[in-house]
Design a protein around this motif. Structure first.
Motif, PDB file in Angstrom:
ATOM      1  N   THR A  85       0.828  -1.199   0.000  1.00 24.49           N
ATOM      2  CA  THR A  85       0.000   0.000   0.000  1.00 24.49           C
ATOM      3  C   THR A  85       0.869   1.259   0.000  1.00 24.49           C
ATOM      4  N   ASN A 123      -2.322  -5.931   1.368  1.00 23.56           N
ATOM      5  CA  ASN A 123      -2.686  -4.532   1.511  1.00 23.56           C
ATOM      6  C   ASN A 123      -2.459  -4.100   2.946  1.00 23.56           C
ATOM      7  N   CYS A 124      -2.428  -2.793   3.123  1.00 19.79           N
ATOM      8  CA  CYS A 124      -2.045  -2.104   4.363  1.00 19.79           C
ATOM      9  C   CYS A 124      -1.953  -2.977   5.615  1.00 19.79           C
ATOM     10  N   LEU A 125      -0.753  -3.046   6.172  1.00 17.49           N
ATOM     11  CA  LEU A 125      -0.529  -3.802   7.408  1.00 17.49           C
ATOM     12  C   LEU A 125      -0.680  -2.916   8.640  1.00 17.49           C
ATOM     13  N   GLY A 126      -1.010  -1.663   8.436  1.00 20.19           N
ATOM     14  CA  GLY A 126      -1.149  -0.760   9.577  1.00 20.19           C
ATOM     15  C   GLY A 126       0.177  -0.366  10.193  1.00 20.19           C
ATOM     16  N   MET A 127       1.225  -0.380   9.385  1.00 20.52           N
ATOM     17  CA  MET A 127       2.560  -0.003   9.860  1.00 20.52           C
ATOM     18  C   MET A 127       3.081   1.168   9.043  1.00 20.52           C
ATOM     19  N   CYS A 128       2.135   1.986   8.577  1.00 17.21           N
ATOM     20  CA  CYS A 128       2.448   3.043   7.617  1.00 17.21           C
ATOM     21  C   CYS A 128       3.515   4.014   8.102  1.00 17.21           C
ATOM     22  N   LEU A 135       5.053  -9.153   6.784  1.00 18.29           N
ATOM     23  CA  LEU A 135       4.685 -10.187   7.749  1.00 18.29           C
ATOM     24  C   LEU A 135       5.352 -11.489   7.334  1.00 18.29           C
ATOM     25  N   VAL A 140       5.453  -9.474  12.549  1.00 18.90           N
ATOM     26  CA  VAL A 140       5.583  -8.282  11.729  1.00 18.90           C
ATOM     27  C   VAL A 140       7.009  -7.739  11.798  1.00 18.90           C
TER      28      VAL A 140
END
Lengths: 169, 394
Positions: A85, A123-128, A135, A140
């Motif tokens: 992402t 899509n987005c791993l929330g580690m932007c 992963l 992570v």
């Protein structure tokens, strides 16, 4: 699949289904557990789960294929998922992609012949804020650099050797 | 990294279980009216008033009710819930318990996205401690008749499951395809029972509102968007992270705080949000102006906005559940068009057709995913015509 493997799988599935309960609402946790223990959800597993829950195997297959983390075609022991992402892309995801492909000798979307590693985009791993991120199964890794890729893969490989050592002992 | 708090904001001066104790000293109706009075709106992005939602679920007639915490945070550029789950799990479970009390649910479910499985162990430990401390289980904190349990269920990598009815489908062991609404989950939710689905941040804030009072909350923000908002900032700025800021903050002010003043554009609201160009940086982040579930992605001078649009379009092609036609076909057509635009191979009349297809998707898609999928495409093409049009043929 060897018959002893099949027996082991059936045994595991029975105990997993008993743990979560024989009802439809337990389907996702059941599939997740089977995946975690056996690395992937085989056709045999789908049939067994369907029989135990009393639903058609197509129902189980439909659910398993809907969720990208439960893909029955995904057999690798270590599933490496690189975030594609925008924020990770802006932080150098493409470089990491190349290093991963070179290191494992496969392209994204493929699995190594020994079924040890697979590469895919997620899509987005929330580690932007800490990209590029990836992963390995559930673990992570953030701010991944090309050098770090080598370490990550070596870390996975070392788990294989320790596994074999303990078997030999 | 924890939240960069706003001075004396909603995260200041946290005392353990202050909100829950306060809630249990009040009647269910009183709790709901405090939340209603605070003006708290859903923090996931849709902005439905939390008090109204709780009231609808509370007044639905059924013995069995559920409250669900939506931790399926998948919007590109959003990571505030990850920080809440990691740094403030007790506050989150406190909020979920308060919600359960308010609507009369005996069970709460935390739906955690598969990507955050590594947080599960810690969360289960916190739940275990809460059971030991009588913050879960029977007669919570000695309150007669209030029994409440929390279960954690995992997602498995489907963005669409952040949509509340898709999330419920997923919990019921189905493909995560959104349902028709109405009926809404507050009437017909999990297993057909009244269910309130709330975002992590909404629940955390409800605990803080009970602790600090509705007026304290209302002292931040604008009349229509009360309180503070957690913003997850990433991209071309020197200080990415999660910031607590009052609603009504302008994009310009935000960029100053995160040290990203060279930006030429900011994407607010993630892939489903809008791209705001420099000339509009005086616009405010609020439900009534530029609304966001928390995602703020900063684009510096050198970024190719067409690449950005393509990245978002690819996202929607992959994440569309495929159930309804406008979204299933529309997302693919937009991606094709953008790629042709990049190759210098798209006529203006075709682009016009695609923009009109985007409008159709906004109107005709079944759920929020399809309705918002063309937003980024439309806003980038409209705001950066000089940059995206007339590319040289490759």
């Amino acid at each position: 699949m060897f018959s002893y493997e099949k027996e082991k799988l059936s045994e595991d599935i029975v105990s997993i289904v008993n743990k979560y309960g024989k009802n439809r609402t337990s389907l996702l946790p059941i599939l997740q557990s089977v995946q975690e223990k056996h690395h992937f959800i085989s056709e045999t597993a789908i049939q067994e789960i369907a029989d135990l829950l009393g639903i058609h195997p197509v129902e189980v297959y439909g659910v398993a294929t809907f969720y990208s983390f439960l893909n029955p075609d995904q057999k690798a022991v270590f599933k490496i998922r690189l975030c594609q992402t925008i924020s990770c892309e802006m932080q150098g995801k493409e470089k990491i992609k190349n290093v991963l492909e070179n290191e494992l000798g496969i392209k994204f979307g493929e699995t190594t012949k020994d079924n040890r590693f697979s590469l895919e985009f997620v899509n987005c791993l929330g580690m932007c804020d800490q990209g590029p991120a990836l992963l390995v199964n559930q673990k992570v890794y953030t701010k991944v650099t090309p050098e770090k890729v080598k370490e990550i893969i070596d870390e996975c490989k070392s788990q294989f050797s320790s596994h074999f050592l303990s078997k030999e002992e | 990294m924890p939240i960069v708090e706003y001075k004396n904001g909603m995260f200041s001066d946290i005392k353990p279980e202050e909100g829950l104790k306060k809630a249990l000293s009040l009647s269910r109706g009183e709790v709901i009216s405090i939340i209603t009075d605070s003006g708290l709106k859903g923090r996931g992005g849709a902005g439905f008033p939390c008090g109204t939602k709780w009231n609808l679920a509370a007044s639905a007639s059924d013995e069995e009710k559920y409250i669900i915490c939506n931790a399926d945070e998948g919007e590109p550029g959003t990571f505030k819930d990850r920080v809440l789950l990691k740094e403030y799990p007790n506050l989150l479970f406190e909020g979920l318990t308060i919600g359960g009390y308010a609507i009369g649910a005996k069970k709460g479910i935390l739906y955690l996205r598969g990507e955050y499985t590594y947080l599960l162990k810690g969360l289960l430990q916190v739940l275990e401690e809460r059971r030991k401390n009588n913050l879960l289980g029977e007669k919570i904190l000695g309150k007669d008749g209030f029994n409440f349990e929390i279960e954690i269920r995992m997602g498995s990598g489907a963005y669409i499951c952040g949509e509340e009815t898709a999330l419920i489908e997923s919990l019921e062991g189905q493909r995560g395809e959104p349902r028709n609404r109405p009926p809404f989950p507050v009437n017909t939710g999990f297993m057909g029972h009244p269910t309130s689905v709330n975002n992590c941040e909404t629940l955390v804030l409800s605990a803080r509102i009970l602790a600090k009072g509705a007026d304290y909350f209302k002292s931040f923000g604008t009349p229509k968007s009360t309180g503070t908002k957690l913003l997850s900032v990433s991209g071309d700025c020197k200080k990415p992270g999660v910031y607590e800021l009052p609603f009504g903050v302008t994009i310009k002010e935000l960029l100053k705080i995160v040290d990203g003043e060279d930006a030429k554009a900011v994407q607010i609201g993630g892939a489903s949000g809008f791209c705001i160009p420099k000339k509009d940086f005086s616009r405010k982040i609020a439900y009534e102006d530029v609304s966001t579930g928390g995602s703020v992605i900063v684009f510096g001078e050198k970024r190719d906005m067409l690449d950005v649009a393509i990245n978002f379009a690819e996202f929607f092609v992959e994440e569309s559940c495929g159930q309804c036609t406008p979204c299933r076909f529309g997302t693919v057509e937009i991606l094709k068009g953008l790629k042709n635009l990049k190759k210098g191979d798209l006529s203006l009349s075709m682009l016009k057709e695609l923009l009109s297809l985007g409008k159709t998707m906004q109107l005709a898609s079944k759920c929020g995913l399809g309705q918002s999928a063309p937003n980024a495409f439309i806003s980038i093409v409209e705001n950066f015509p000089d940059e995206v049009l007339g590319r040289e043929e490759v």
